[in-house]
Design a protein around this motif. Structure first.
Motif, PDB file in Angstrom:
ATOM      1  N   PHE A   7     -12.424  -3.447   3.810  1.00  0.00           N
ATOM      2  CA  PHE A   7     -11.734  -2.166   3.835  1.00  0.00           C
ATOM      3  C   PHE A   7     -10.408  -2.300   3.094  1.00  0.00           C
ATOM      4  N   PRO A   8      -9.980  -1.250   2.390  1.00  0.00           N
ATOM      5  CA  PRO A   8      -8.655  -1.298   1.758  1.00  0.00           C
ATOM      6  C   PRO A   8      -7.548  -1.336   2.802  1.00  0.00           C
TER       7      PRO A   8
ATOM      8  N   PRO B 231      -9.241 -11.437  -3.189  1.00  0.00           N
ATOM      9  CA  PRO B 231      -8.027 -11.006  -2.485  1.00  0.00           C
ATOM     10  C   PRO B 231      -8.330  -9.769  -1.650  1.00  0.00           C
ATOM     11  N   LEU B 232      -7.513  -9.524  -0.658  1.00  0.00           N
ATOM     12  CA  LEU B 232      -7.718  -8.349   0.180  1.00  0.00           C
ATOM     13  C   LEU B 232      -7.532  -7.096  -0.663  1.00  0.00           C
ATOM     14  N   PRO B 233      -8.485  -6.181  -0.655  1.00  0.00           N
ATOM     15  CA  PRO B 233      -8.389  -4.983  -1.510  1.00  0.00           C
ATOM     16  C   PRO B 233      -7.325  -4.021  -1.004  1.00  0.00           C
ATOM     17  N   ARG B 234      -6.672  -3.338  -1.943  1.00  0.00           N
ATOM     18  CA  ARG B 234      -5.698  -2.315  -1.605  1.00  0.00           C
ATOM     19  C   ARG B 234      -6.171  -0.925  -2.004  1.00  0.00           C
TER      20      ARG B 234
ATOM     21  N   ILE C 219      -3.378   4.904  -0.396  1.00  0.00           N
ATOM     22  CA  ILE C 219      -3.245   5.477   0.935  1.00  0.00           C
ATOM     23  C   ILE C 219      -4.371   6.484   1.125  1.00  0.00           C
ATOM     24  N   TYR C 220      -5.152   6.285   2.166  1.00  0.00           N
ATOM     25  CA  TYR C 220      -6.336   7.111   2.384  1.00  0.00           C
ATOM     26  C   TYR C 220      -6.273   7.779   3.751  1.00  0.00           C
TER      27      TYR C 220
ATOM     28  N   ALA D  95       0.828  -1.209   0.000  1.00  0.00           N
ATOM     29  CA  ALA D  95       0.000   0.000   0.000  1.00  0.00           C
ATOM     30  C   ALA D  95       0.857   1.252   0.000  1.00  0.00           C
ATOM     31  N   HIS D  96       2.033   1.178   0.633  1.00  0.00           N
ATOM     32  CA  HIS D  96       2.948   2.317   0.668  1.00  0.00           C
ATOM     33  C   HIS D  96       4.012   2.218  -0.419  1.00  0.00           C
ATOM     34  N   LYS D  97       3.794   1.291  -1.367  1.00  0.00           N
ATOM     35  CA  LYS D  97       4.681   1.130  -2.514  1.00  0.00           C
ATOM     36  C   LYS D  97       6.110   0.766  -2.135  1.00  0.00           C
TER      37      LYS D  97
END
Length: 709
Positions: free
Chosen positions: A492-493, A552-555, A360-361, A263-265
Motif C-alpha cells: 500500500f502507498p 522501497p516502500l511505495p509512496r 495523498i489518497y 507523502a505530505h511533502k
C-alpha cells in the motif's frame, strides 16, 4: 505531464545516513520501546479474555421448587442478584454455588451463570466489534494525522479503559469498556507495523518487521503463568496494565515517520527528524546525505507556494484566482456555482480527484486502480482465511492438560513459527513463497480435520494424528500471518498503508468471529469444506502478488502498478492500448490539446543553462530543447489517464523507486517499441510532480508558449 531533470530524495540512503554499521543505537532503542509497548497491549491485554472469561466447571443454580422474583435480563446484567420468594413471601437472594477452579473470573463475579450463560459470548463479540471499527477508522486517522500521535494515543487510552473496566460494578459496564479496549487495540494493530518498517532501510526492513512477533509470543507465554498465579481477574488485569506507565518514554524516543512527512511533502521536517537521529547516533547527517540542506530549506524557498488541492476541490477559488491569474479557473468557477459539500463528497466516491501519481489518497482510492484493486482482493481473501483457520478448534482439549497448559503449548508453537520466520527473513526469502507454502500446509491440515470428522470411530492413533495436525496448523497459520502482515504493509502507498492494513485486520477478525468456538462456531462438515476451498484458492493466488522484499516502500499507486507481475503487466498493456487508441481518435478529430483544463495541466519545463530555486533547493536544469520536445510528446500519450500536475519545477520529488523497476535506453525511439516496452520506458522517464504546489513564477505568456510546444 511535466518532465524535468530529477532532484532525488532517496529514502533508503537517507535512512542509512542516520547511523553507521548494521544498526543505529537510537533506532534500536526506539524499536525496543515500541515493541515493549506493543507486546503489553497485544500479548497481554488483548489475550486477557482467554482467562478472565472462564466459566466455573461446576455450577448449581438451586432454582427448583422455588418461585423466582420477576427480574428483567437488563436488571440482572446491571448487577441485581437473582432472588426468590421464601415461605414468608419475602424476596431472598437465590444462592448459586460454583467452584473456584480458575479463581474469581468476570463470569463468576457478575454471576453470568445459569439462565444468563448465553451472555458469556457477548464480551468477546464486543471486543471483536470494537477491533473491527478501530482498525479501519484509526488506521485511516493514522494515515491522515501521523503514526506517532495515533499509536501513543491508542496505547495510553487502552490502559485507561482497562482501569475503568476494573472499577465497573456490573456486567454492562464491563462490556462497554471492552468495546473501547478492542477499538484502540485495533488502531494499534493497524498502525504499528507501518511505523516499524518505515524506520529502517530495505536491507533491515524484513528482520525488524518480523522479529517483534517473537517478543509478543514471549509475553503471551508468560500470561498463563500469571493467570494461574493470580486467582482474581482484577489482580491479573492490574498487573498486566501497570507496565503501560513505562511507555511514557515513547513520547521522547519516538519520532514521526519520515515516509509520512514525504507523502505530505514536508521535506524539511523529514530532514530534521533524520538529523536528530543521526546526531544522537554521533553522526553528522549532512556529511552522509549530501542533499540534506537543499531539502531542509525546501519549504522556505523564495518562490511563493500554495496547496493546489483546495483548488482542485473547488475551494477558495476567488482568492486563488486573484493571486494566480495565470491559471484558468473558468471551468472550476462554473462547477463551484453548482457545488456543495455533499456533491464534492459524492464526486470523491466516484474517484473525481484520484490520480495514480498522487501521494495523498482517500480511504478507498485503491478501487480506481485495477492493479492495486486486484491485489487488495487477494490480500483480503488471505486475511479472512487466516482468521478462520487461526480460530478453528478441531481438537478438543485433553483431560491431561488444563486450560493453562493447553494455551502454553499452543503459544509455544506460535513462538517456534515466529523464530522460523525470523530465520527466513535473515536468509532474505521472499514473502510470496513463504505465504504460499504456509497455506499449502494449512490446506493439508484442514483436509485431515475434514477426513477425521467423517470418521466416527476415533481411536488413540486418530487422536494423536489430530493433535499433530492441530499444532502443525497453528504453526503454519502464525508463519503465514507474519509474512502476510509484512507484504500487506509493503503493498500500500504511504497515505493508505495503515488504512489498508486496518481493513485486512478487520477481515481477519470477521473470519475469527465466524469460526471461533466461543462465538458463531461454524465448523460443520460443509463449513470446513468451504474453508478448504478458500484456503486453496487464495493460497494459490498469492503467487500473483508482486515480490516486495527488494522494493522501497511505495509512496504512490503508480509505483505499485509498476511492480513486475503477470497481473500488472496485462493491465498496463490494456492501459497503453486504450491510451494509444484514444490519442489516435483525438488526433483524427483534431481535438487533442496538451493543456485541456486546470485539472490537467501538462507542460514542459525548458530552462537553458539557468538555475531555478525549487523545493529541493538550488537545482541546475540544463535541458536540450529537442529532447524536451521529444519527452513532452511522449507524455501526451498519458497511458495512466489524467494526472494532477502543475506548470512548476517546485516541489519536485524524484521517484527513486524507478531505479528498482525499469532500466530504459533513452536513445531508442518510442515508435520502435511495442506497447509494453513503451510503457516500461515511460515509467522510467516520468518524474512525479505532485498536485500540491503551484507558483506564480510562470507568467500566462510562458504557459501559452509551453502549451504550443
Amino acid at each position: 505531464m511535466a518532465v524535468v531533470n530529477k532532484r532525488i530524495f532517496d529514502t533508503d540512503n537517507a535512512l542509512k545516513g542516520s547511523f553507521n554499521g548494521l544498526f543505529g543505537k537510537w533506532q534500536i532503542l526506539t524499536y525496543a520501546s515500541f515493541v515493549f509497548a506493543y507486546a503489553i497491549i497485544v500479548g497481554w491485554i488483548d489475550r486477557l479474555h482467554d482467562y478472565t472469561l472462564l466459566e466455573p466447571s461446576l455450577i448449581d443454580c438451586k432454582s427448583d421448587n422455588v418461585t423466582l422474583v420477576n427480574i428483567s435480563t437488563i436488571q440482572r446484567l446491571s448487577g441485581r442478584k437473582i432472588s426468590y420468594y421464601n415461605e414468608s413471601n419475602f424476596s431472598v437472594e437465590l444462592p448459586i454455588t460454583y467452584n473456584l477452579t480458575y479463581g474469581e473470573t468476570v463470569i463468576s463475579e457478575f454471576q453470568v451463570l445459569c439462565d444468563l450463560a448465553a451472555f458469556v459470548k457477548v464480551p468477546r463479540f464486543s471486543g471483536y466489534l470494537g477491533f473491527i471499527l478501530g482498525s479501519i477508522l484509526l488506521g485511516y486517522a493514522s494515515d491522515r494525522g501521523g503514526r506517532k500521535m495515533i499509536i501513543l494515543a491508542c496505547i495510553w487510552t487502552t490502559g485507561i479503559m482497562s482501569i475503568f473496566q476494573l472499577v465497573g460494578h456490573d456486567f454492562i459496564s464491563y462490556l462497554f469498556f471492552q468495546f473501547f479496549i478492542g477499538l484502540f487495540i485495533g488502531g494499534i494493530q493497524a498502525s504499528f507495523l507501518p511505523a516499524i518498517i518505515e524506520m529502517f532501510p530495505i536491507n533491515f526492513r524484513s528482520f525488524y518487521g518480523v522479529f517483534f512477533h517473537t517478543i509478543v509470543c514471549i509475553f503471551q507465554l508468560i500470561l498463563p503463568l500469571l493467570a494461574k498465579s493470580f486467582k482474581s481477574w482484577k489482580l491479573l488485569q492490574i498487573f498486566v496494565t501497570a507496565p503501560i506507565l513505562l511507555t511514557a518514554i515513547l513520547q521522547w524516543f519516538v519520532y514521526e515517520s519520515i515516509f509520512w512527512y514525504l507523502a505530505h511533502k514536508e521535506y524539511d521536517k523529514a530532514i530534521r527528524v533524520l538529523t536528530k537521529l543521526a546526531k544522537r547516533n554521533g553522526i553528522l547527517f549532512e556529511s552522509k546525505f549530501k542533499q540534506a540542506k537543499d531539502f531542509l530549506h525546501a519549504k522556505h524557498s523564495k518562490a511563493t507556494q500554495v496547496d493546489i488541492l483546495p483548488l482542485l476541490r473547488l475551494q477558495d477559488l476567488d482568492v486563488l484566482g486573484k493571486k494566480y491569474p495565470q491559471v484558468d479557473m473558468a471551468e472550476l468557477q462554473k462547477q463551484k456555482s453548482n457545488s456543495s459539500k455533499l456533491r464534492r463528497f459524492l464526486n470523491s466516491l466516484k474517484g473525481a480527484s484520484y490520480r495514480s501519481t498522487n501521494t495523498i489518497y482517500r480511504p478507498f482510492d485503491f478501487i480506481y486502480s485495477p492493479t492495486l484493486f486486484v491485489y487488495v482482493l487477494i490480500l483480503l481473501g488471505l486475511w479472512f482465511t487466516n482468521g478462520v483457520t487461526d480460530s478453528i478448534e478441531s481438537v478438543k482439549k485433553t483431560d491431561n492438560l488444563d486450560i493453562y497448559s493447553h494455551n502454553s503449548l499452543s503459544i509455544l508453537t506460535l513462538m517456534i513459527a515466529s523464530i522460523s520466520a525470523v530465520g527466513c527473513a535473515l536468509l532474505k526469502f521472499g514473502r510470496r513463497w513463504m505465504i504460499f507454502l504456509a497455506y499449502l500446509v494449512i490446506e493439508v491440515c484442514l483436509l485431515g480435520f475434514l477426513i477425521a470428522s467423517l470418521n466416527e470411530n476415533k481411536d488413540q492413533e486418530t487422536l494423536v494424528t489430530l493433535n499433530v495436525l492441530y499444532y502443525l496448523c497453528k504453526y503454519s497459520v502464525q508463519f503465514g500471518y507474519i509474512f502476510l502482515m509484512l507484504i500487506t504493509a509493503e503493498l500500500f502507498p504511504t497515505s493508505l498503508r495503515c488504512t489498508g492494513l486496518g481493513l485486512c485486520f478487520a477481515l481477519k477478525m470477521i473470519g475469527s468471529y465466524i469460526a471461533s468456538p466461543y462465538l458463531l462456531n461454524y465448523t460443520s462438515t460443509k463449513a470446513q469444506m468451504v474453508y478448504c476451498l478458500l484456503t486453496l484458492f487464495f493460497g494459490a493466488m498469492t503467487l500473483f502478488l508482486p515480490e516486495t522484499k527488494t522494493f522501497p516502500l511505495p509512496r504512490s499507486i503508480l509505483q505499485i502498478e509498476a511492480m513486475p507481475t503477470t497481473i500488472g503487466k496485462k493491465l498496463r498493456s490494456h492501459k497503453v492500448k486504450f491510451a494509444c487508441e484514444r490519442r489516435q481518435t483525438l488526433e483524427n478529430r483534431k481535438q487533442y490539446t496538451p493543456v485541456a483544463d486546470a485539472n490537467r495541466l501538462v507542460t514542459n519545463v525548458s530552462v537553458n543553462n539557468s538555475t531555478h530555486l525549487t523545493d529541493a533547493g538550488n537545482m541546475s536544469l540544463n535541458q536540450n530543447s529537442n529532447y524536451s520536445k521529444h519527452l513532452i510528446n511522449e507524455s501526451n500519450d498519458e497511458p495512466h489517464g489524467v494526472y494532477d500536475t502543475v506548470n512548476s519545477v517546485h516541489d519536485i520529488e524524484q521517484d527513486d523507486h524507478n531505479k528498482y523497476y525499469y532500466n530504459h535506453n533513452e536513445s531508442k525511439k518510442s515508435s520502435q517499441l511495442d506497447q509494453n516496452t513503451f510503457m516500461d520506458r515511460k515509467l522510467g522517464k516520468i518524474v512525479e510532480v505532485p498536485s500540491k504546489n503551484i507558483t506564480r513564477n510562470n507568467s500566462s505568456s510562458d504557459l501559452q508558449e509551453q502549451s504550443k510546444v
